[in-house]
Enzyme design. Structure first.
Site, short mmCIF file in Angstrom:
data_model
loop_
_atom_site.label_atom_id
_atom_site.label_comp_id
_atom_site.label_asym_id
_atom_site.label_seq_id
_atom_site.Cartn_x
_atom_site.Cartn_y
_atom_site.Cartn_z
N SER A 227 0.84 -1.19 0.00
CA SER A 227 0.00 0.00 0.00
C SER A 227 0.88 1.25 0.00
O SER A 227 1.66 1.45 -0.93
CB SER A 227 -0.96 -0.04 1.19
OG SER A 227 -1.93 0.96 1.11
N ASP B 232 -8.85 -4.04 -6.57
CA ASP B 232 -8.43 -3.04 -5.59
C ASP B 232 -9.13 -1.71 -5.85
O ASP B 232 -8.94 -1.10 -6.90
CB ASP B 232 -6.91 -2.85 -5.69
CG ASP B 232 -6.33 -2.08 -4.53
OD1 ASP B 232 -7.07 -1.30 -3.89
OD2 ASP B 232 -5.13 -2.23 -4.27
N HIS C 186 -7.45 -4.83 -2.07
CA HIS C 186 -6.28 -4.12 -1.54
C HIS C 186 -5.66 -4.93 -0.41
O HIS C 186 -5.79 -4.61 0.77
CB HIS C 186 -6.69 -2.73 -1.04
CG HIS C 186 -5.53 -1.82 -0.79
ND1 HIS C 186 -4.68 -1.41 -1.78
CD2 HIS C 186 -5.07 -1.24 0.35
CE1 HIS C 186 -3.76 -0.61 -1.28
NE2 HIS C 186 -3.98 -0.51 0.02
#
Length: 634
Positions: free
Chosen positions: A485, A571, A603
């Site tokens: 991330s 995502d 995600h």
């Protein structure tokens, strides 16, 4: 979804080099990715109405399904057998034999609330293709549930009530002003609302549902961060944490009748959460103590309640049963995943319910996490969590990885990770950096990366590499960077803006184009959008110049060393096109690039099969491009 702050006080800082004498290096057995992922994760841990069973979600099947554990003998019963989507336990439905759970589609984060009926069938209680629904609480009489949903307006969450057995939504509060719905009183008279200003400042309000009146709890003259932790069992008190006037968050109790407030609990670390048991007999307080969970339980008189002794385990979370006679404990370490225990207050008896560690792995072959600190370029102490391979020595130097957490504003913490242990077991030292801007170290530290991402925080990572290089058992020329991330962004920032620093980079679900990411955030993040723009920059203003400058995609020609990218096709935060584009751009440099896309993930990973494929691929990539050829086992 939650960026859920000071320079570290010198009294707390300690030199990273001032450590106990390390144990001598020794050879350990190496384990496969399949052996590591025979470790299971068990979540929730909710007592049944008769307190004879416990509702959990477990990934024993490869994805999360609902299970019920018999407390007397530890036997398990599978309640669901999903093979596609993960199901996460919410609670038992009062007065019935039914269960609520939450699920989305392929990691798209559009979660719904489902009813698992006694006959094994499921009903979607909150349908809507784009509607996100989150359970809030039960009413005091247990005859209805409260939940929030953005069904009416994709941008904002309204509060609804559903009567058990009828399951028809009734709107309780229409949110036209972009508030966050934090909590509802079980008596249905108060609603806690918040409005985000920046990622380190918000406003907190109480809304009188009966009289339709709003009053601010936060102090407009002294801004800070406020987090709601619900209402007391008797409905007379509201609890929240704040860092106003202090470096660390402390717990406040607010009298709903008089508006009087007083500090209920404070220490020299952040109070992470607090709640009362069903009838107010106990209060549970969670503390973020230097990257580890600390749990305190107090009785109604404020006296701390002693925990049972659990050898070789840290209590990371608890849940007190409705009768207040039993307590569920979550216990784990950096070498052992969390397991569930049940403790009876009266008899002081303790029963273990789960054994989530892989039976094929000897824990003596795993590394213990160590909290360390090192100096960054400007002398700032940077905290980190460090894992040293057990076979590392001056005569057997090992490669290393700088690990960067997500966020921005997240925190690497002490706890079990199959992936981290897999890497360390295969000979890689891992330094999990809590760069400036990380949470958990005071609000001044938390704010240090605002409008400065990819710059000073990146230097903190580079100085983490220098810290690793100071150790005589680290191969100084073989250090890479890895993260997910925001950590994936930091990885790509390092590989583009400082291309000579790290030998490889592994980007897991990471941002590479801030202009696109900030313009394409999900509509239900609307209440948080301005705060995100305040921290990172507004892509629709002159900030776009800086956002372009710090976006790795536009500087991909600078990449000199191999990279690997992992991406979930569903995502909603980092769109697949970002990873597609950075991979294509770096390939134009004739640089080795590995790229894995997972069509059924969002995600982050939820399915064990995908984790094993992705993380074994990471090890293969590192062995090929980072580890010395003579140390790679054929």
């Amino acid at each position: 979804m939650q960026k859920q702050v000071t320079m570290l006080l010198s009294v707390l800082a300690f030199a990273a080099c001032k450590q106990d004498k390390p144990a001598p290096a020794r050879e350990v057995k190496q384990y496969t990715i399949e052996q590591f992922y025979k470790t299971n994760a068990t979540g929730a841990g909710i007592f049944s109405p008769d307190e004879q069973k416990m509702l959990v979600h477990s990934n024993e099947s490869g994805i999360f399904n609902l299970q019920e554990i018999n407390i007397s003998d530890g036997s398990k019963r599978n309640l669901t057998q999903s093979i596609v989507e993960s199901f996460f336990a919410i609670d038992y439905v009062p007065g019935t034999g039914e269960v609520l759970y939450s699920a989305d589609k392929g990691g798209n984060e559009i979660s719904h609330i489902y009813l698992l009926k006694s006959d094994g069938t499921s009903q979607d209680l909150t349908p809507g293709e784009k509607a996100v629904s989150n359970f809030s609480d039960w009413s005091k009489d247990k005859k209805s549930m409260y939940y929030s949903s953005n069904l009416r307006d994709e941008r904002f969450f309204d509060l609804y009530q559903m009567e058990v057995g009828v399951w028809k939504p009734k709107m309780v509060y229409q949110n036209n002003d972009g508030y966050g719905i934090d909590a509802v009183s079980r008596y249905g008279d108060w609603l806690a609302l918040s409005k985000t200003v920046t990622t380190s400042e918000n406003q907190l309000f109480l809304y009188d549902l009966k009289n339709k009146q709003l009053k601010e709890v936060s102090n407009p003259a002294e801004p800070g961060l406020y987090s709601t932790y619900g209402f007391s069992a008797d409905g007379k008190t509201f609890f929240y944490t704040t860092d106003v006037g202090k470096e660390f968050a402390y717990l406040v109790q607010y009298d709903l009748a008089t508006g009087e407030r007083k500090t209920a609990y404070e220490t020299n670390w952040d109070v992470m959460y607090a709640y009362q048991s069903e009838n107010g007999k106990y209060q549970v307080i969670g503390i973020n103590e230097d990257g580890k969970n600390k749990v305190v339980i107090r009785d109604a008189a404020g006296k701390e309640v002693a925990f049972p002794a659990i050898p070789d385990g840290d209590i990371t979370a608890v849940n007190i049963s409705p009768s207040e006679n039993k307590m569920r404990l979550s216990v784990g370490t950096s070498k052992s995943p969390n397991d569930l225990y049940v403790y009876e207050f009266a008899t002081k008896s303790l029963k273990r319910l789960t054994n989530n560690a892989s039976a094929e792995i000897n824990p003596d072959d795993l590394a213990t996490a160590e909290v360390v600190r090192y100096k960054s370029f400007d002398g700032l102490d940077i905290p980190a969590i460090y894992y040293k391979p057990l076979n590392a020595s001056a005569s057997n130097k090992v490669p290393a990885l700088v690990w960067v957490h997500g966020g921005p504003g997240g925190q690497s913490r002490v706890g079990y990770s199959s992936f981290i242990q897999y890497l360390v077991n295969h000979g890689y030292a891992v330094l999990m950096v809590n760069n400036r801007g990380s949470s958990g170290y005071g609000k001044s530290f938390f704010k240090m990366d605002d409008q400065n991402h990819g710059e000073k925080d990146l230097q903190d990572c580079i100085y983490g590499k220098k810290y690793l290089q100071s150790m005589d058992y680290i191969d100084k020329d073989r250090i890479g960077i890895i993260g997910g991330s925001y950590g994936g962004y930091m990885t790509m920032a390092a590989m583009t803006f400082t291309p000579d620093e790290f030998k490889v980079g592994v980007n897991i679900f990471g941002v590479t184009n801030w202009l696109r990411t900030l313009k394409s955030i999900p509509p239900y993040w609307e209440s948080f959008r301005k705060a995100l723009y305040a921290e990172l920059g507004d892509p629709n203003t002159a900030d776009s110049v800086r956002l372009h400058r710090i976006s790795p995609l536009f500087h991909a020609k600078s990449v000199k060393n191999p990279i690997m990218v992992l991406q979930g096709a569903n995502d909603p935060r980092v769109l697949q096109i970002e990873s597609d584009e950075i991979v294509a751009a770096v390939k134009q440099n004739n640089i080795p690039v590995e790229y894995l896309v997972f069509p059924d993930e969002g995600h982050g990973f939820v399915k064990k099969e995908n984790e094993m494929k992705g993380y074994s691929g990471v090890l293969t990539f590192l062995d090929q491009h980072l580890k010395a050829p003579e140390k790679v086992k054929q």
